[in-house]
Design a protein around this motif. Structure first.
Motif, PDB file in Angstrom:
ATOM      1  N   ASN A 172      32.056  42.478  44.574  1.00 35.16           N
ATOM      2  CA  ASN A 172      33.164  42.003  43.761  1.00 35.16           C
ATOM      3  C   ASN A 172      34.288  43.034  43.768  1.00 35.16           C
ATOM      4  O   ASN A 172      34.073  44.235  43.934  1.00 35.16           O
ATOM      5  N   TYR A 173      35.523  42.550  43.531  1.00 35.11           N
ATOM      6  CA  TYR A 173      36.671  43.473  43.553  1.00 35.11           C
ATOM      7  C   TYR A 173      36.593  44.439  42.376  1.00 35.11           C
ATOM      8  O   TYR A 173      36.839  45.639  42.528  1.00 35.11           O
ATOM      9  N   ASP A 174      36.247  43.928  41.195  1.00 37.08           N
ATOM     10  CA  ASP A 174      36.101  44.778  40.014  1.00 37.08           C
ATOM     11  C   ASP A 174      34.669  45.279  39.932  1.00 37.08           C
ATOM     12  O   ASP A 174      33.702  44.505  40.059  1.00 37.08           O
ATOM     13  N   TYR A 175      34.524  46.562  39.689  1.00 35.07           N
ATOM     14  CA  TYR A 175      33.196  47.174  39.667  1.00 35.07           C
ATOM     15  C   TYR A 175      33.172  48.262  38.602  1.00 35.07           C
ATOM     16  O   TYR A 175      34.043  49.139  38.572  1.00 35.07           O
ATOM     17  N   ASN A 176      32.183  48.197  37.712  1.00 35.97           N
ATOM     18  CA  ASN A 176      32.073  49.158  36.619  1.00 35.97           C
ATOM     19  C   ASN A 176      30.897  50.113  36.781  1.00 35.97           C
ATOM     20  O   ASN A 176      30.653  50.949  35.909  1.00 35.97           O
ATOM     21  N   GLY A 177      30.192  49.983  37.887  1.00 32.50           N
ATOM     22  CA  GLY A 177      29.026  50.841  38.094  1.00 32.50           C
ATOM     23  C   GLY A 177      29.416  52.219  38.613  1.00 32.50           C
ATOM     24  O   GLY A 177      30.590  52.568  38.757  1.00 32.50           O
ATOM     25  N   HIS A 178      28.413  53.010  38.929  1.00 34.62           N
ATOM     26  CA  HIS A 178      28.650  54.375  39.400  1.00 34.62           C
ATOM     27  C   HIS A 178      29.080  54.361  40.871  1.00 34.62           C
ATOM     28  O   HIS A 178      28.592  53.574  41.674  1.00 34.62           O
ATOM     29  N   LYS A 179      30.019  55.248  41.174  1.00 31.01           N
ATOM     30  CA  LYS A 179      30.477  55.378  42.554  1.00 31.01           C
ATOM     31  C   LYS A 179      30.846  56.837  42.820  1.00 31.01           C
ATOM     32  O   LYS A 179      31.257  57.572  41.928  1.00 31.01           O
ATOM     33  N   SER A 180      30.690  57.249  44.074  1.00 28.88           N
ATOM     34  CA  SER A 180      30.945  58.636  44.477  1.00 28.88           C
ATOM     35  C   SER A 180      32.276  58.722  45.215  1.00 28.88           C
ATOM     36  O   SER A 180      32.602  57.854  46.039  1.00 28.88           O
ATOM     37  N   SER A 181      33.029  59.769  44.929  1.00 25.86           N
ATOM     38  CA  SER A 181      34.360  59.951  45.514  1.00 25.86           C
ATOM     39  C   SER A 181      34.285  60.874  46.732  1.00 25.86           C
ATOM     40  O   SER A 181      33.575  61.893  46.711  1.00 25.86           O
ATOM     41  N   PHE A 182      35.043  60.545  47.787  1.00 22.63           N
ATOM     42  CA  PHE A 182      35.080  61.343  49.013  1.00 22.63           C
ATOM     43  C   PHE A 182      36.532  61.423  49.521  1.00 22.63           C
ATOM     44  O   PHE A 182      37.310  60.477  49.353  1.00 22.63           O
ATOM     45  N   PRO A 183      36.910  62.520  50.151  1.00 26.97           N
ATOM     46  CA  PRO A 183      38.238  62.601  50.777  1.00 26.97           C
ATOM     47  C   PRO A 183      38.289  61.775  52.054  1.00 26.97           C
ATOM     48  O   PRO A 183      37.246  61.309  52.549  1.00 26.97           O
ATOM     49  N   CYS A 184      39.471  61.625  52.594  1.00 26.60           N
ATOM     50  CA  CYS A 184      39.660  60.790  53.799  1.00 26.60           C
ATOM     51  C   CYS A 184      39.404  61.622  55.052  1.00 26.60           C
ATOM     52  O   CYS A 184      40.319  61.915  55.844  1.00 26.60           O
ATOM     53  N   LEU A 185      38.133  61.998  55.249  1.00 31.78           N
ATOM     54  CA  LEU A 185      37.789  62.873  56.369  1.00 31.78           C
ATOM     55  C   LEU A 185      37.872  62.165  57.713  1.00 31.78           C
ATOM     56  O   LEU A 185      37.961  62.829  58.759  1.00 31.78           O
ATOM     57  N   ASP A 186      37.829  60.855  57.722  1.00 34.44           N
ATOM     58  CA  ASP A 186      37.897  60.105  58.982  1.00 34.44           C
ATOM     59  C   ASP A 186      39.305  59.642  59.312  1.00 34.44           C
ATOM     60  O   ASP A 186      39.496  58.822  60.217  1.00 34.44           O
ATOM     61  N   GLY A 187      40.305  60.154  58.585  1.00 34.11           N
ATOM     62  CA  GLY A 187      41.688  59.779  58.857  1.00 34.11           C
ATOM     63  C   GLY A 187      42.125  58.574  58.052  1.00 34.11           C
ATOM     64  O   GLY A 187      41.515  58.217  57.032  1.00 34.11           O
ATOM     65  N   TYR A 188      43.165  57.936  58.541  1.00 29.20           N
ATOM     66  CA  TYR A 188      43.786  56.852  57.793  1.00 29.20           C
ATOM     67  C   TYR A 188      44.042  55.662  58.708  1.00 29.20           C
ATOM     68  O   TYR A 188      44.137  55.792  59.931  1.00 29.20           O
TER      69      TYR A 188
END
Length: 482
Positions: A113-129
């Motif tokens: 789903n587009y909206d999500y309230n669960g846990h998620k981990s943040s990462f930088p854009c190491l693979d580019g854009y």
């Protein structure tokens, strides 16, 4: 030899005959290249919409309530803002949220789903854009990922270029008085071509910036010296129109940037095409002679006489002997060595209180005029509507501005027209501040009015400076364009 005797030369051989016309259009054509490179960064450094690249192959894409199979489908159909994110499911089942500068992995792989309230981990854009290529296939921003925490690298492109403009005015203004105008025009034009092409083949951001910096030095050196070169070859009767309309060719360069940007959407091809405009001048620059004024200032009377004879032959007029005009033989007055020409320096601009005040006023006028001139031009792509048409109009509106200056200053004087132009540009800038953003057509009209006014001021201040000060020190007052 005094300026009065120099004007007598033009009375004999012609103020703006065939020879001067030939030299004028050769030199003016190169001004197109200067206009091109000064404003090429408008499209070189375009920063398109982007999002983090996912760390694997995508099997499904979700944006709000729209789903697809490829990220490119989302780019072409929607405008993605900075607050939005894209949901992708990888082939290994992982679900990622992609934003402009971060990406988040959801712990719950079953939630698409587009909206999500669960846990998620943040990462930088190491693979580019991933970039939106609907307008531009590539720019220097997309080439070296000058976005997010590297965005300020992209913002340095034009300031570093303008710093090169400052150095170029200092270096080549000085060299033109020591080594001659012709040598400077040759060297700067070759530099414009070589550094312009080299910028397209740079292998990283730093080499690109260094090459553009050297390009700025060369372009600025040419732009400063060519104005002096042209005014020293044209007589007083035609000097006003000729010197003012030299800037029209800079405006043509602005229009060429808009046209090239419209048809060519890959930055290095765009850069190469714009750089080839210099080729005709490089092939013809060997025909440029040294100016009689500089030759006389250096005591080279025989060489000056040859140039004057050539000018008279082309113009089909009777030549004149320099010795007749100034009571000088080819070896100086009364057979003595030529008197040493007085040299000038920066300190002469502050010789006394009146001259110092005048100098500071002219510098402030240069600073104000150039700040407005480049702000109107560089910001034209942010006015709304068609950015290519906007930039084209910013160049086109300069041409009637220079015609206005030529007619106006002969009737009411230089100072009145300069004051009127500066005040008008200020009024146009104030009007732009109160126009709602939705009325982009009126915003463009107000911007054109401001560019018309500030363009007239810039065209006039070049001539104003040359008439207020000796030619040898006039270039010192041109440092503020950067």
């Amino acid at each position: 030899m005094g300026s009065r005797n120099l004007e007598m030369i033009f009375d004999r051989v012609g103020h703006f005959g065939r020879y001067q016309i030939f030299l004028y259009f050769i030199c003016a054509f190169q001004n197109i290249s200067c206009g091109i490179h000064y404003l090429a960064s408008v499209f070189l450094s375009v920063s398109p919409q982007h999002t983090c690249r996912p760390p694997g192959n995508v099997s499904q894409v979700l944006f709000h309530d729209i789903s697809g199979w490829m990220l490119e489908d989302i780019w072409t159909r929607f405008s993605i803002g900075r607050e939005d994110h894209i949901i992708v499911q990888l082939q290994n089942g992982e679900v990622w949220e992609l934003t402009n500068c971060r990406r988040f992995r959801r712990d719950d792989k079953s939630s698409l789903n587009y909206d999500y309230n669960g846990h998620k981990s943040s990462f930088p854009c190491l693979d580019g854009y991933i970039y939106d290529k609907s307008k531009w296939q590539s720019t220097v921003v997309t080439e070296w990922d000058l976005v997010c925490n590297r965005e300020w690298f992209g913002r340095l492109i034009q300031p570093i270029f303008m710093f090169g403009v400052l150095l170029g005015a200092v270096i080549f203004g000085y060299l033109s008085d020591r080594a001659g105008r012709r040598l400077v025009l040759w060297s700067t034009s070759i530099g414009i071509f070589l550094f312009g092409v080299a910028a397209a083949f740079t292998f990283d951001y730093y080499s690109f910036m260094i090459t553009r910096f050297l390009l700025a030095i060369a372009a600025s050196g040419y732009l400063v010296v060519v104005f002096v070169y042209v005014t020293e070859f044209v007589g007083m009767k035609s000097r006003t129109w000729v010197s003012i309309h030299l800037h029209s060719f800079f405006a043509f360069g602005t229009m060429m940037v808009a046209l090239t940007g419209y048809f060519v959407r890959t930055w290095w091809i765009y850069q190469i095409i714009l750089s080839t405009v210099t080729v005709p001048f490089v092939l013809c620059c060997w025909m440029l002679p040294e100016t009689p004024f500089w030759l006389l200032s250096e005591g080279k009377y025989e060489e000056a006489q040859k140039v004057i004879n050539t000018m008279a032959k082309w113009n089909k007029t009777r030549s004149c002997k320099l010795s007749e005009l100034s009571s000088l033989s080819c070896h100086g007055p009364a057979g003595n060595k030529p008197s040493e020409v007085e040299k000038h320096s920066l300190s002469d601009l502050f010789y006394d209180c009146n001259i110092g005040t005048r100098t500071l006023t002219v510098w402030l006028t240069w600073f104000t005029g150039c700040l407005g001139f480049y702000c109107f031009s560089l910001n034209s792509v942010n006015l709304g509507g068609n950015e290519y048409l906007n930039l084209f109009l910013m160049g086109l509106v300069e041409i009637p501005a220079y015609i206005f200056v030529c007619f106006g200053m002969d009737r009411v004087g230089r100072r009145s027209i300069l004051i009127f132009s500066l005040i008008s540009s200020a009024v146009a800038s104030a009007v732009m501040m109160v126009i709602p953003k939705d009325y982009h057509v009126w915003f463009v009209v107000a911007t054109m009015a401001g560019k018309f006014s500030i363009g007239a001021a810039i065209g006039l201040v070049y001539l104003y400076t040359a008439e207020l000060y000796p030619t040898i020190v006039s270039w010192l007052l041109g440092l503020w364009p950067s």
